[in-house]
Design a protein around this motif. Structure first.
Motif, mmCIF file in Angstrom:
data_model
loop_
_atom_site.group_PDB
_atom_site.id
_atom_site.type_symbol
_atom_site.label_atom_id
_atom_site.label_comp_id
_atom_site.label_asym_id
_atom_site.label_seq_id
_atom_site.Cartn_x
_atom_site.Cartn_y
_atom_site.Cartn_z
ATOM 1 N N CYS A 1 -26.060 -2.382 6.671
ATOM 2 C CA CYS A 1 -25.422 -2.112 5.384
ATOM 3 C C CYS A 1 -24.051 -2.357 5.569
ATOM 4 O O CYS A 1 -23.384 -2.346 6.456
ATOM 5 N N PHE A 2 -23.740 -2.897 4.170
ATOM 6 C CA PHE A 2 -22.249 -3.305 4.280
ATOM 7 C C PHE A 2 -21.357 -2.174 3.410
ATOM 8 O O PHE A 2 -21.700 -1.888 2.499
ATOM 9 N N VAL A 3 -20.338 -2.051 3.785
ATOM 10 C CA VAL A 3 -19.258 -0.919 3.308
ATOM 11 C C VAL A 3 -18.232 -1.637 2.699
ATOM 12 O O VAL A 3 -17.431 -2.671 3.371
ATOM 13 N N SER A 4 -18.029 -1.903 1.511
ATOM 14 C CA SER A 4 -16.844 -2.400 0.800
ATOM 15 C C SER A 4 -15.407 -1.738 1.184
ATOM 16 O O SER A 4 -15.365 -0.539 1.376
ATOM 17 N N SER A 5 -14.534 -2.801 1.272
ATOM 18 C CA SER A 5 -13.163 -2.272 1.632
ATOM 19 C C SER A 5 -12.236 -2.279 0.196
ATOM 20 O O SER A 5 -10.942 -2.314 0.263
ATOM 21 N N GLU A 6 -12.765 -2.536 -0.822
ATOM 22 C CA GLU A 6 -12.071 -2.746 -2.344
ATOM 23 C C GLU A 6 -11.292 -1.686 -2.381
ATOM 24 O O GLU A 6 -11.669 -0.465 -2.078
ATOM 25 N N GLU A 7 -10.031 -2.224 -2.696
ATOM 26 C CA GLU A 7 -8.941 -1.080 -3.135
ATOM 27 C C GLU A 7 -8.278 -0.417 -1.946
ATOM 28 O O GLU A 7 -7.576 0.451 -2.282
ATOM 29 N N LEU A 8 -8.800 -0.499 -0.812
ATOM 30 C CA LEU A 8 -8.175 -0.145 0.503
ATOM 31 C C LEU A 8 -6.982 -0.934 0.732
ATOM 32 O O LEU A 8 -6.782 -2.105 0.417
ATOM 33 N N LEU A 9 -5.991 -0.232 1.489
ATOM 34 C CA LEU A 9 -4.505 -0.742 1.649
ATOM 35 C C LEU A 9 -4.167 -0.998 3.213
ATOM 36 O O LEU A 9 -4.689 -0.271 3.952
ATOM 37 N N PRO A 10 -3.232 -1.765 3.420
ATOM 38 C CA PRO A 10 -3.042 -2.135 4.825
ATOM 39 C C PRO A 10 -1.669 -1.280 5.067
ATOM 40 O O PRO A 10 -1.054 -1.230 4.212
ATOM 41 N N MET A 11 -1.383 -1.289 6.540
ATOM 42 C CA MET A 11 -0.256 -1.063 7.137
ATOM 43 C C MET A 11 0.727 -2.245 6.797
ATOM 44 O O MET A 11 0.208 -3.200 6.418
ATOM 45 N N ALA A 12 2.001 -2.041 7.428
ATOM 46 C CA ALA A 12 2.861 -3.225 7.155
ATOM 47 C C ALA A 12 2.596 -4.274 7.572
ATOM 48 O O ALA A 12 3.151 -5.554 7.368
ATOM 49 N N ASP A 13 1.635 -4.585 8.679
ATOM 50 C CA ASP A 13 1.473 -5.693 9.181
ATOM 51 C C ASP A 13 0.223 -6.415 8.499
ATOM 52 O O ASP A 13 0.134 -7.679 8.802
ATOM 53 N N GLY A 14 -0.223 -5.829 7.518
ATOM 54 C CA GLY A 14 -1.155 -6.643 6.505
ATOM 55 C C GLY A 14 -2.494 -6.631 6.957
ATOM 56 O O GLY A 14 -3.347 -7.113 6.100
#
Length: 263
Positions: A228-241
C-alpha cells in the motif's frame, strides 16, 4: 552432591537460560503476545523533526525493542526518539501505532530498524545479505521466538531518497528490482505473507526535482509488490528540503494508520 553445590548448579542453569532468552534463542512459554509493527527504511522513518511539546503521542500499551547498551534486544517503553540505528527525532511510526492501538487494543511492540541515508545503492538493504536487512530479520525473529503467539501486524517502510542522492548516475536504475527482491525475501524470512506492507512518498518538492519523479517510482513499486502506498501530497519539509517537518510527520502517521486499516 551437597545442598550448596546443588543450589549453585541450579543458579547456573537459570543464569544460562536467562542469557539465551535475552537474545531470543529459547522461547518463553509465558508472558505477553505482541502485535508487532516493524518500522524500517531511512531517515524519514527515523525522524529528523525536533521533538516539541506539540508532539503528544499516547504510547500507553506500546513498547519497543531496545538496541543500545543494556537495553539491546529487551522490551522497553516506546518513546521518541525510537531505537533506530541513528535515533534523533520524531517520525510517523509511533503516531501510526498509537492510533492503531486505540482501535485494536492489545500490546503493541515496535521493532525500530531504520538508518538514515541507507538504501540499495549502497547495499545496506540488499535482500538476504544487506546488514540492515539481516538486522531487521534477526531482531524480529528474536521477539517471535521469545513471545510465542505474537504476530507481525504491519511493516511500515519509508525509503528511497538515497537511490537518487547517492547514485553516481543521479538515479539507481536497479532500485525497483532491488526493492521487489527485498520484499519477496522478507516474505520468505518472516511470517508476513498476508501482512500489510505500507510504504510512503517522499517530500513532494524534493520528489519533483528528481528524474524520474521519485514518488511516481515509489508508487509504481508499491503496486508491483502488492504494497500500500501512502501519499505525501501537501506535506512540508524542514529547512533541509528533504526531511518532513513535525506537523507533516504527524499527518504522515495518520496516513500510515489509515493504510494499515485498508491494506
Amino acid at each position: 552432591m551437597n545442598k550448596t553445590s546443588l543450589i549453585a548448579v541450579i543458579a547456573a542453569v537459570f543464569s544460562a537460560l536467562a542469557a539465551l532468552l535475552s537474545v531470543g534463542l529459547v522461547p518463553q512459554f509465558w508472558g505477553t503476545q505482541y502485535k508487532i509493527v516493524i518500522l524500517a527504511g531511512q531517515s524519514n522513518a527515523v525522524g529528523r523533526a525536533p521533538i516539541l511539546p506539540e508532539w503528544r503521542i499516547d504510547s500507553l500499551g506500546i513498547s519497543q525493542l531496545g538496541r543500545f547498551g543494556d537495553t539491546n534486544l529487551t522490551i522497553i517503553p516506546a518513546v521518541e526518539p525510537l531505537a533506530h540505528w541513528d535515533s534523533s527525532g520524531a517520525a510517523f511510526g509511533l503516531k501510526a501505532v498509537s492510533l492503531l492501538r486505540g482501535i485494536e487494543g492489545g500490546d503493541m511492540l515496535i521493532v525500530p530498524a531504520a538508518m538514515g541515508a541507507s538504501g540499495f545503492v549502497d547495499n545496506m538493504w540488499t535482500a538476504k545479505t544487506g546488514p540492515l536487512y539481516v538486522d531487521l530479520v534477526q531482531r524480529t525473529r528474536s521477539v517471535l521466538n521469545r513471545y510465542p503467539g505474537s504476530t507481525i501486524r504491519a511493516v511500515l517502510w519509508h525509503q528511497g531518497e538515497t537511490e537518487w542522492e547517492e547514485s553516481a548516475d543521479g538515479y539507481n536504475a536497479l532500485f525497483p528490482q532491488q526493492m521487489t527482491e527485498m520484499v519477496a525475501a522478507l516474505r520468505e524470512d518472516l511470517p508476513i505473507a498476508d501482512t500489510p506492507f505500507v510504504m510512503g512518498g517522499t517530500v513532494p518538492a524534493w520528489s519533483d526535482r528528481q528524474t524520474p519523479n521519485a514518488n511516481a517510482v515509489l508508487e509504481r513499486i508499491a503496486a508491483d509488490i502488492g504494497a500500500c502506498f501512502v501519499s505525501s501530497e501537501e506535506l512540508l519539509p524542514m529547512a533541509d528540503g528533504i526531511h518532513f517537518e513535525l506537523g507533516s510527520q504527524i499527518r504522515l502517521g495518520q496516513r500510515y494508520f489509515d493504510a494499515m486499516q485498508n491494506c
